[in-house]
Design an enzyme around this catalytic site. Structure first.
Site, PDB file in Angstrom:
ATOM      1  N   HIS A  92      -3.711  19.822 -12.199  1.00  0.00           N
ATOM      2  CA  HIS A  92      -4.890  19.479 -11.410  1.00  0.00           C
ATOM      3  C   HIS A  92      -5.462  18.162 -11.925  1.00  0.00           C
ATOM      4  O   HIS A  92      -5.770  18.016 -13.110  1.00  0.00           O
ATOM      5  CB  HIS A  92      -5.923  20.604 -11.482  1.00  0.00           C
ATOM      6  CG  HIS A  92      -5.457  21.846 -10.771  1.00  0.00           C
ATOM      7  ND1 HIS A  92      -5.697  23.117 -11.226  1.00  0.00           N
ATOM      8  CD2 HIS A  92      -4.742  21.981  -9.615  1.00  0.00           C
ATOM      9  CE1 HIS A  92      -5.157  23.996 -10.378  1.00  0.00           C
ATOM     10  NE2 HIS A  92      -4.572  23.323  -9.399  1.00  0.00           N
ATOM     11  N   ALA A  93      -5.613  17.224 -11.008  1.00  0.00           N
ATOM     12  CA  ALA A  93      -5.851  15.829 -11.383  1.00  0.00           C
ATOM     13  C   ALA A  93      -7.132  15.605 -12.178  1.00  0.00           C
ATOM     14  O   ALA A  93      -7.156  14.860 -13.140  1.00  0.00           O
ATOM     15  CB  ALA A  93      -5.867  14.981 -10.111  1.00  0.00           C
ATOM     16  N   ARG A  94      -8.212  16.266 -11.771  1.00  0.00           N
ATOM     17  CA  ARG A  94      -9.517  15.939 -12.347  1.00  0.00           C
ATOM     18  C   ARG A  94      -9.757  16.578 -13.704  1.00  0.00           C
ATOM     19  O   ARG A  94     -10.785  16.330 -14.338  1.00  0.00           O
ATOM     20  CB  ARG A  94     -10.611  16.387 -11.381  1.00  0.00           C
ATOM     21  CG  ARG A  94     -10.628  17.893 -11.134  1.00  0.00           C
ATOM     22  CD  ARG A  94     -11.552  18.246  -9.987  1.00  0.00           C
ATOM     23  NE  ARG A  94     -11.471  19.656  -9.615  1.00  0.00           N
ATOM     24  CZ  ARG A  94     -12.107  20.171  -8.562  1.00  0.00           C
ATOM     25  NH1 ARG A  94     -12.856  19.394  -7.800  1.00  0.00           N
ATOM     26  NH2 ARG A  94     -11.997  21.449  -8.279  1.00  0.00           N
ATOM     27  N   GLU A  95      -8.835  17.409 -14.167  1.00  0.00           N
ATOM     28  CA  GLU A  95      -9.040  18.133 -15.422  1.00  0.00           C
ATOM     29  C   GLU A  95      -8.567  17.264 -16.587  1.00  0.00           C
ATOM     30  O   GLU A  95      -7.559  17.530 -17.230  1.00  0.00           O
ATOM     31  CB  GLU A  95      -8.305  19.482 -15.343  1.00  0.00           C
ATOM     32  CG  GLU A  95      -8.847  20.346 -14.204  1.00  0.00           C
ATOM     33  CD  GLU A  95      -7.960  21.527 -13.817  1.00  0.00           C
ATOM     34  OE1 GLU A  95      -6.949  21.770 -14.497  1.00  0.00           O
ATOM     35  OE2 GLU A  95      -8.286  22.197 -12.822  1.00  0.00           O
ATOM     36  N   ARG A 119      -0.594  26.332  -6.789  1.00  0.00           N
ATOM     37  CA  ARG A 119      -0.528  27.427  -5.822  1.00  0.00           C
ATOM     38  C   ARG A 119       0.810  27.362  -5.081  1.00  0.00           C
ATOM     39  O   ARG A 119       1.006  28.058  -4.100  1.00  0.00           O
ATOM     40  CB  ARG A 119      -1.679  27.335  -4.804  1.00  0.00           C
ATOM     41  CG  ARG A 119      -3.066  27.473  -5.411  1.00  0.00           C
ATOM     42  CD  ARG A 119      -3.323  28.886  -5.951  1.00  0.00           C
ATOM     43  NE  ARG A 119      -4.677  29.012  -6.491  1.00  0.00           N
ATOM     44  CZ  ARG A 119      -5.024  28.674  -7.735  1.00  0.00           C
ATOM     45  NH1 ARG A 119      -4.107  28.196  -8.577  1.00  0.00           N
ATOM     46  NH2 ARG A 119      -6.269  28.820  -8.141  1.00  0.00           N
ATOM     47  N   SER A 135      -8.551  22.988 -17.068  1.00  0.00           N
ATOM     48  CA  SER A 135      -9.939  23.172 -17.464  1.00  0.00           C
ATOM     49  C   SER A 135     -10.688  23.567 -16.201  1.00  0.00           C
ATOM     50  O   SER A 135     -10.222  23.292 -15.101  1.00  0.00           O
ATOM     51  CB  SER A 135     -10.529  21.898 -18.074  1.00  0.00           C
ATOM     52  OG  SER A 135     -10.768  20.909 -17.092  1.00  0.00           O
ATOM     53  N   TYR A 136     -11.824  24.222 -16.310  1.00  0.00           N
ATOM     54  CA  TYR A 136     -12.482  24.591 -17.531  1.00  0.00           C
ATOM     55  C   TYR A 136     -12.778  26.085 -17.483  1.00  0.00           C
ATOM     56  O   TYR A 136     -12.489  26.720 -16.467  1.00  0.00           O
ATOM     57  CB  TYR A 136     -13.812  23.804 -17.678  1.00  0.00           C
ATOM     58  CG  TYR A 136     -14.786  24.046 -16.553  1.00  0.00           C
ATOM     59  CD1 TYR A 136     -15.787  25.016 -16.661  1.00  0.00           C
ATOM     60  CD2 TYR A 136     -14.698  23.329 -15.361  1.00  0.00           C
ATOM     61  CE1 TYR A 136     -16.676  25.250 -15.628  1.00  0.00           C
ATOM     62  CE2 TYR A 136     -15.580  23.570 -14.314  1.00  0.00           C
ATOM     63  CZ  TYR A 136     -16.557  24.529 -14.456  1.00  0.00           C
ATOM     64  OH  TYR A 136     -17.414  24.775 -13.412  1.00  0.00           O
ATOM     65  N   TYR A 150      -9.298  36.546 -11.090  1.00  0.00           N
ATOM     66  CA  TYR A 150      -9.064  37.303  -9.868  1.00  0.00           C
ATOM     67  C   TYR A 150      -7.712  36.855  -9.355  1.00  0.00           C
ATOM     68  O   TYR A 150      -7.118  35.928  -9.893  1.00  0.00           O
ATOM     69  CB  TYR A 150     -10.189  37.005  -8.853  1.00  0.00           C
ATOM     70  CG  TYR A 150     -10.141  37.846  -7.606  1.00  0.00           C
ATOM     71  CD1 TYR A 150     -10.356  39.222  -7.666  1.00  0.00           C
ATOM     72  CD2 TYR A 150      -9.886  37.264  -6.373  1.00  0.00           C
ATOM     73  CE1 TYR A 150     -10.306  39.994  -6.522  1.00  0.00           C
ATOM     74  CE2 TYR A 150      -9.844  38.030  -5.220  1.00  0.00           C
ATOM     75  CZ  TYR A 150     -10.052  39.398  -5.303  1.00  0.00           C
ATOM     76  OH  TYR A 150     -10.000  40.152  -4.172  1.00  0.00           O
ATOM     77  N   GLU A 155      -7.338  27.686 -19.771  1.00  0.00           N
ATOM     78  CA  GLU A 155      -8.455  26.872 -19.278  1.00  0.00           C
ATOM     79  C   GLU A 155      -9.237  26.395 -20.492  1.00  0.00           C
ATOM     80  O   GLU A 155      -9.801  27.199 -21.228  1.00  0.00           O
ATOM     81  CB  GLU A 155      -9.373  27.709 -18.370  1.00  0.00           C
ATOM     82  CG  GLU A 155      -8.687  28.280 -17.126  1.00  0.00           C
ATOM     83  CD  GLU A 155      -8.653  27.299 -15.965  1.00  0.00           C
ATOM     84  OE1 GLU A 155      -9.065  26.135 -16.139  1.00  0.00           O
ATOM     85  OE2 GLU A 155      -8.198  27.712 -14.878  1.00  0.00           O
TER      86      GLU A 155
END
Ligand SMILES: [Zn+2]
Length: 551
Positions: free
Chosen positions: A303-306, A379, A431-432, A483, A506
């Site tokens: 995931h790019a923004r992490e 996913r 993250s996070y 979940y 995470e």
């Protein structure tokens, strides 16, 4: 059950997406070359690229997405009905969940324009909420960090990957690539470059293979003089150069490095200057190993923004490399395992967060909806694909793609793991939320047959992590800790890739800053995570004696 995609949702999504995601002309479609040059020269190289971009696309580079008035709400979800309401609203409105859906606290980003909408009101009327971040823009640079780097940086004569100053700030794709290549150049016997493949936009998914090399002659020589602790084992697990399919040719790399030197410089004198205090490794070619080592694959950046993920993972690589023959535990682990470390899996998305939109999550592949690019790579893995906890809607942040392994990143990494055949552990850093999770996530009625070992090792890793700076991590299966989430990496690596110790982690924090974790938390996050990884590797070493290691 798969979600369906309706015309009404398309129209609504456009309205939301056009506000939430300004879509500048994608300059990244112009393929950039990321050729290695040594670190301080590399900075010139990076800036030259930026200058080119700036000159040609002055308007574009300034279009860095803003988030004025957007809030991150913390929702205290206490029952399944509330969870289902939240899930349905997120799906319908294409909202951005910052943390994973679960019964417990869930963080939700709400655009200013949606704050008083009926759907958000329905959520906040039903689920107790507090404001975590009152104005997201306050935490985000006003312009592209790539541009800031170009404007404010001057070549740093003290630039050095061997001390921890590198982990006092986040680094862009090119700099992490330079870091990787520097390690390969400086420790050629210990570190080999690996290439997992290329992204949709043509960037290399690069990484390091780190594995020790015991040498018999050294062993005999040393044993006569001293009883060095690292020469006590009977078996040698030396690196097999011939079988390193993905390693770059070292002569070729040296030539690349040499091209960036000033006249009169030599490669060796340059490296001596840069690393004069660094521990030196033997340059003698190691001999063929007696056993092919088991591999531990560690990566971040699905995931790019992490951004904390690539930072922590590069630190782990550095600690392993510099710890070899300096630290007993690390040396023993590197002599027995091959660590494959890939800092950034979703390279296109990562670059996009540096140049266009700090909040981008997915990759940058086109979808069936032209204004909604990007598949969520995590996913899109091919086990329990397409179920609950993923979306069939291309405009959704959890879009699972048109079919399993349609995303370049999940496809390349899964192929890599299958090709290796010897992977015993896999850690996918995100993250996070501070969670250390194991399978399954795609079907909550399934329990892995190794559940006990996975839980025990995870608990130990979390405790080791906690002992460094006191941060608490929650441990358990994805289904138990959060979940259902379908098409995730670790379900596939465990069930199909046959990687027993598969974990999704995470990292920091628990929501105060979320993805915008301050830079002064990079180093402590890295130190504690390293402790968790070392615990896990050592646990595996001791537990899995049937592999035939001698201890
Ligand atoms: Zn993630």
């Amino acid at each position: 059950m798969r979600r369906t995609w309706t015309t009404a949702t398309v129209a609504l999504s456009c309205a939301i997406l056009c506000i939430a995601y300004p879509q500048p002309i994608d300059i990244l479609q112009q393929q950039q070359q990321h050729t290695f040059t040594p670190a301080h020269h590399g900075h010139h190289n990076i800036h030259n690229n930026d200058n080119n971009i700036n000159n040609n696309n002055e308007e574009t580079i300034h279009t860095y997405a803003r988030f004025d008035g957007e809030q991150v709400l913390r929702l205290d979800v206490s029952n399944l009905a509330q969870l289902k309401l939240l899930q349905a609203t997120v799906e319908k409105e294409n909202l951005d969940l910052w943390s994973n859906l679960r019964i417990g606290t869930v963080d939700l980003r709400v655009p200013a324009s949606k704050m008083s909408s009926h759907s958000i009101k329905a959520i906040t009327d039903t689920i107790p909420s507090t404001v975590m971040i009152p104005d997201l823009q306050d935490l985000i640079p006003t312009q592209s960090p790539a541009l800031t780097l170009q404007q404010s940086s001057t070549p740093n004569q003290n630039w050095n990957f061997t001390d921890d100053s590198f982990w006092l700030q986040y680094h862009d794709f090119a700099t992490l690539n330079n870091f990787t290549e520097t390690m390969v150049q400086q420790y050629p016997d210990l570190v080999k470059r690996v290439s997992i493949g290329k992204t949709f936009e043509g960037r290399e998914i690069f990484g390091m293979s780190i594995h020790g090399f015991k040498q018999k002659k050294d062993k005999k020589k040393k044993k006569k003089k001293t009883k060095g602790w690292f020469f006590d084992d009977d078996e040698d697990y030396e690196r097999d150069d011939d079988e390193e399919q993905n390693s770059v040719d070292m002569d070729g790399s040296k030539m690349m490095a040499a091209t960036s030197l000033e006249d009169g410089d030599t490669v060796s004198s340059w490296w001596s200057w840069l690393f004069n205090a660094a521990p030196r490794q033997s340059i003698r070619k190691p001999s063929r190993p007696k056993k092919h080592p088991k591999a531990i694959v560690i990566h971040a950046g699905q995931h790019a923004r992490e951004w904390i993920g690539p930072a922590v993972v590069s630190y782990i690589a550095k600690e392993l490399i510099l710890g070899y023959r300096q630290n007993k535990k690390i040396t023993r682990l590197l002599d027995q395992f091959e660590f494959i470390i890939v800092p950034i899996l979703n390279a296109d998305g990562y670059v996009y967060t540096w140049e266009h939109n700090r909040m981008w999550r997915k990759n940058r592949q086109p979808t069936s909806i032209p204004f909604c690019p990007g598949i969520d790579p995590n996913r899109n893995w091919g086990y329990l694909f397409g179920g609950d906890g993923s979306s069939a809607n291309p405009c959704n942040e959890g879009y699972h793609g048109p079919e399993a392994f349609a995303a370049f990143e999940s496809k390349m990494m899964s192929d890599f793991i299958l090709d290796r055949k010897n992977v015993v552990a896999y850690i996918d850093f995100h993250s996070y939320s501070q969670l250390w999770m194991h399978p399954f996530g795609g079907d909550c009625s399934m329990i892995p047959k190794d559940d006990e070992d996975l839980l025990e090792a995870g608990m130990g890793a979390a405790k080791a992590l906690h002992d460094v700076h006191g941060k608490k991590y929650t441990v358990g299966s994805i289904c138990n800790v959060i979940y259902q989430a379908s098409g995730g990496s670790i379900d596939w690596t465990y069930a199909v890739g046959q990687v027993k110790y598969s974990y999704g982690v995470e990292l920091r924090d628990t929501g105060r800053y979320g993805f915008l974790l301050p830079e002064d938390e990079i180093l402590p996050s890295s130190e504690e995570t390293m402790a968790g990884v070392i615990y896990l590797a050592n646990f595996i070493r001791l537990r899995e004696k049937q592999w035939g290691f001698k201890y």
